[in-house]
Write a protein that holds these residues in place. Structure first.
Motif, PDB file in Angstrom:
ATOM      1  N   LYS A 141      37.962  76.727  66.014  1.00 19.60           N
ATOM      2  CA  LYS A 141      38.996  77.002  67.018  1.00 19.60           C
ATOM      3  C   LYS A 141      40.395  76.658  66.501  1.00 19.60           C
ATOM      4  O   LYS A 141      41.325  76.487  67.291  1.00 19.60           O
ATOM      5  CB  LYS A 141      38.728  76.248  68.333  1.00 19.60           C
ATOM      6  N   GLU A 142      40.572  76.597  65.184  1.00 18.78           N
ATOM      7  CA  GLU A 142      41.882  76.300  64.597  1.00 18.78           C
ATOM      8  C   GLU A 142      42.628  77.603  64.316  1.00 18.78           C
ATOM      9  O   GLU A 142      42.057  78.564  63.801  1.00 18.78           O
ATOM     10  CB  GLU A 142      41.712  75.514  63.295  1.00 18.78           C
ATOM     11  N   VAL A 143      43.907  77.624  64.653  1.00 11.73           N
ATOM     12  CA  VAL A 143      44.745  78.796  64.404  1.00 11.73           C
ATOM     13  C   VAL A 143      45.085  78.845  62.919  1.00 11.73           C
ATOM     14  O   VAL A 143      45.716  77.939  62.380  1.00 11.73           O
ATOM     15  CB  VAL A 143      46.030  78.747  65.244  1.00 11.73           C
ATOM     16  N   ARG A 144      44.668  79.914  62.261  1.00 12.16           N
ATOM     17  CA  ARG A 144      44.840  80.015  60.814  1.00 12.16           C
ATOM     18  C   ARG A 144      45.919  81.009  60.400  1.00 12.16           C
ATOM     19  O   ARG A 144      46.425  80.958  59.274  1.00 12.16           O
ATOM     20  CB  ARG A 144      43.506  80.422  60.168  1.00 12.16           C
ATOM     21  N   LEU A 145      46.251  81.941  61.281  1.00  9.70           N
ATOM     22  CA  LEU A 145      47.268  82.930  60.949  1.00  9.70           C
ATOM     23  C   LEU A 145      47.937  83.406  62.230  1.00  9.70           C
ATOM     24  O   LEU A 145      47.274  83.595  63.252  1.00  9.70           O
ATOM     25  CB  LEU A 145      46.650  84.122  60.226  1.00  9.70           C
ATOM     26  N   VAL A 146      49.261  83.578  62.171  1.00 12.99           N
ATOM     27  CA  VAL A 146      50.031  84.079  63.312  1.00 12.99           C
ATOM     28  C   VAL A 146      50.880  85.249  62.843  1.00 12.99           C
ATOM     29  O   VAL A 146      51.661  85.115  61.897  1.00 12.99           O
ATOM     30  CB  VAL A 146      50.949  82.984  63.905  1.00 12.99           C
ATOM     31  N   HIS A 147      50.702  86.408  63.474  1.00 12.57           N
ATOM     32  CA  HIS A 147      51.542  87.579  63.239  1.00 12.57           C
ATOM     33  C   HIS A 147      52.263  87.907  64.542  1.00 12.57           C
ATOM     34  O   HIS A 147      51.646  87.880  65.616  1.00 12.57           O
ATOM     35  CB  HIS A 147      50.708  88.790  62.835  1.00 12.57           C
ATOM     36  N   ALA A 148      53.526  88.256  64.471  1.00 12.00           N
ATOM     37  CA  ALA A 148      54.276  88.675  65.659  1.00 12.00           C
ATOM     38  C   ALA A 148      55.058  89.929  65.328  1.00 12.00           C
ATOM     39  O   ALA A 148      55.896  89.922  64.430  1.00 12.00           O
ATOM     40  CB  ALA A 148      55.204  87.561  66.126  1.00 12.00           C
ATOM     41  N   TYR A 149      54.753  91.001  66.047  1.00 11.22           N
ATOM     42  CA  TYR A 149      55.422  92.280  65.863  1.00 11.22           C
ATOM     43  C   TYR A 149      56.233  92.597  67.118  1.00 11.22           C
ATOM     44  O   TYR A 149      55.778  92.358  68.234  1.00 11.22           O
ATOM     45  CB  TYR A 149      54.408  93.411  65.660  1.00 11.22           C
ATOM     46  N   PRO A 150      57.414  93.188  66.984  1.00 16.28           N
ATOM     47  CA  PRO A 150      58.170  93.602  68.172  1.00 16.28           C
ATOM     48  C   PRO A 150      57.487  94.775  68.856  1.00 16.28           C
ATOM     49  O   PRO A 150      56.604  95.434  68.284  1.00 16.28           O
ATOM     50  CB  PRO A 150      59.531  94.007  67.594  1.00 16.28           C
ATOM     51  N   LEU A 151      57.910  95.047  70.080  1.00 18.62           N
ATOM     52  CA  LEU A 151      57.281  96.118  70.843  1.00 18.62           C
ATOM     53  C   LEU A 151      57.428  97.479  70.165  1.00 18.62           C
ATOM     54  O   LEU A 151      56.589  98.362  70.349  1.00 18.62           O
ATOM     55  CB  LEU A 151      57.907  96.184  72.245  1.00 18.62           C
ATOM     56  N   SER A 152      58.459  97.629  69.357  1.00 15.47           N
ATOM     57  CA  SER A 152      58.728  98.927  68.730  1.00 15.47           C
ATOM     58  C   SER A 152      57.851  99.211  67.523  1.00 15.47           C
ATOM     59  O   SER A 152      57.825 100.349  67.033  1.00 15.47           O
ATOM     60  CB  SER A 152      60.197  98.997  68.298  1.00 15.47           C
TER      61      SER A 152
END
Length: 223
Positions: A141-152
Motif C-alpha cells: 500500500k506504499e505510493v511508488r509513483l505519482v503522475h499528474a497530467y492537466p485536463l488538456s
C-alpha cells in the motif's frame, strides 16, 4: 466552517484507505488491492472525450497489468449508473471491455485527499475538478509513483506500464539497480551507486564501468 481536506499522498507514503461506491458496487480500497499492486487513476467526468480514449486504452492493457500483478482502478465524479452507461459507450467506441471498477467520487473527497486536483479548475458548484492523476501503489500500500497530467493532456499508458516494469525490476533486484533514460525490459540497467566496486563485480560480473559513477549491466546472465 468546514476544514478543507489536505492531500495525504506523497511518494513513499501509505495510500489512504477509503470506501466508496463504484461501477462494480461498494468497494473498499485496501480490500480491492489485496496483495497486488494497483494503478489508481482519476478522470474529471464521465462521457468526456479524452477520458473515453484513456479508459479504452487501459482496458486494452488490462491483461498486461494483470501479468504484472497490478490491478486497475479508475475514478470519476459521476454516479454508478452513469459509470455503467459510460462503460458501455466506451466498449462501443473502442471495442474493449472495461473489466476494472471506476470509483464514484461525486463529492470530490477522494480526489481531494489524494491530491488529484488542479486549484484552477472548479465545477459550477465551486468544487475542485479532478485532473488526470495516476498513482502506482505497491502490495504494501506504499505510493511508488505519482503522475499528474492537466485536463488538456491525455496520458501515455505505455509510459505508465514502463514505470511499473521499472519499479518491479528495482524491487526484484533488491534495490541494487536503477533504470536509465527510456529503459524498457531487456535493456541494460544502471548498477546502484551504493554498491561497492567489489560487490558490483560479484553481483554483476558482466557490468561495464563508463565512469566511476555510471556502471551499466545486462540482467540476462547469458549476455
Amino acid at each position: 466552517m468546514t476544514t478543507p481536506i489536505r492531500p495525504q499522498v506523497y511518494l513513499g507514503s501509505r495510500a489512504p484507505n477509503f470506501t466508496a461506491d463504484s461501477s462494480q458496487g461498494q468497494l473498499d480500497f485496501y480490500d480491492y488491492i489485496g496483495d497486488s499492486w494497483c494503478l489508481f487513476f482519476s478522470h474529471p467526468g464521465d462521457f468526456t472525450p479524452v477520458c473515453t480514449t484513456e479508459i479504452g486504452a487501459f482496458a486494452a492493457l488490462h491483461e498486461e497489468f494483470k501479468l504484472r500483478n497490478c490491478k486497475l482502478l479508475g475514478l470519476s465524479t459521476n454516479s454508478r449508473e452513469t459509470h455503467i452507461r459510460w462503460i458501455k459507450d466506451i466498449h462501443q467506441i473502442t471495442g474493449f471491455n472495461v473489466q476494472f471498477p471506476i470509483v464514484c467520487d461525486d463529492d470530490r473527497k477522494i480526489c481531494t485527499t489524494f491530491g488529484m486536483i488542479d486549484l484552477r479548475n472548479f465545477d459550477a458548484q465551486g468544487r475542485p475538478q479532478p485532473i488526470r492523476s495516476a498513482y502506482l501503489i505497491d502490495n504494501r500500500k506504499e505510493v511508488r509513483l505519482v503522475h499528474a497530467y492537466p485536463l488538456s493532456t491525455g496520458r501515455n499508458t505505455a509510459e505508465i506500464l514502463r514505470c511499473l516494469d521499472s519499479l518491479q525490476c528495482f524491487d526484484k533486484h533488491d534495490k541494487k539497480i536503477l533504470t536509465p533514460v527510456n529503459w524498457v525490459p531487456g535493456d541494460d540497467v544502471v548498477v546502484s551507486p551504493d554498491l561497492s566496486p567489489a560487490s558490483a563485480r560479484t553481483v554483476f560480473p558482466h557490468h561495464r564501468c563508463v565512469r566511476s559513477y555510471l556502471r551499466l549491466t545486462p540482467l540476462d546472465p547469458d549476455i
